[in-house]
Design an enzyme around this catalytic site. Sequence first.
Site: not given
Length: 286
Positions: A228, A258, A261
Amino acid sequence: MRCSKSRYDPGGGGINVARVAQALGEKACAVFPAGGLTGGQIIGLLAEASIPMAVVAIEGPTRESFTVNETETGNQYRFVLPGPSLTESAQRQCLTRLSEATSDGSFVVASGSLPPGVPPGFLNEVARLCSLRGLRLVVDTSGAGLSNLSEPVYLLKPSVRELREFTGLPLDSDDEQAAAAEDIVMQGRAEIVVVSKAAAGVLLVSADGVVRIPAVPVPPGSGVGAGDALVAGIVVGLTQGLPVVEAVRYGMAAGAAMLLTPGTEVCKKPDVERLYRSFSAVSAEV
């Protein structure tokens, strides 16, 4: 089995795209159905994060999916629960909310699988709405929603598995995958096809040819929402005037960020910018 502290993040393909777009400095409105306690929690989390939303109220509770990270081995387990069935009325309302939310937009991203009860050709209605409004539609879906997509779109972002579903071909080699994506472009079904190949990078296919872009090396981490983020980064790059190849590279940097994290937390813009700059040392094969 005792667990450490949990965290809750609003999720789902379109919601993830909106969250990443905002983290990268662009405005995006999340259009989605919501119901029950989980639906209320998602709405509250998005409101807390100041993310614009257009919500369709439904009777069934919004599904709750969760991810478990096993810290000793580094393995990750994802549990995706079935969602509620959407009535025809709710589907009509989703299209109405989309039309209202795009009054001043330029891109629409349809992301995630179709909920139960939604006909396989629903995304064709979204595509026709976007065409009438002069909006560029980006589609990142799988299963029936992808295999029944017949209306032309601006950008299609399948994985290799999803490209196989879309074409019905085995596509075992890189060249076969590139050729299949080229056929989609030549048939006018999409102006751009971005085939995500995980650690092998992406294939960018358009009327200008095929560009192979290697992945950004990052330490292993949680890949939840990385696809995404790739889509969000591409659209943000295009919105900011980047050429298509650079926009895809920016999207790849967002997807890689991403992994830096924890869990389902959204990527950080400084990480995305740093990883994007690293592409200056990486050559793309045309």
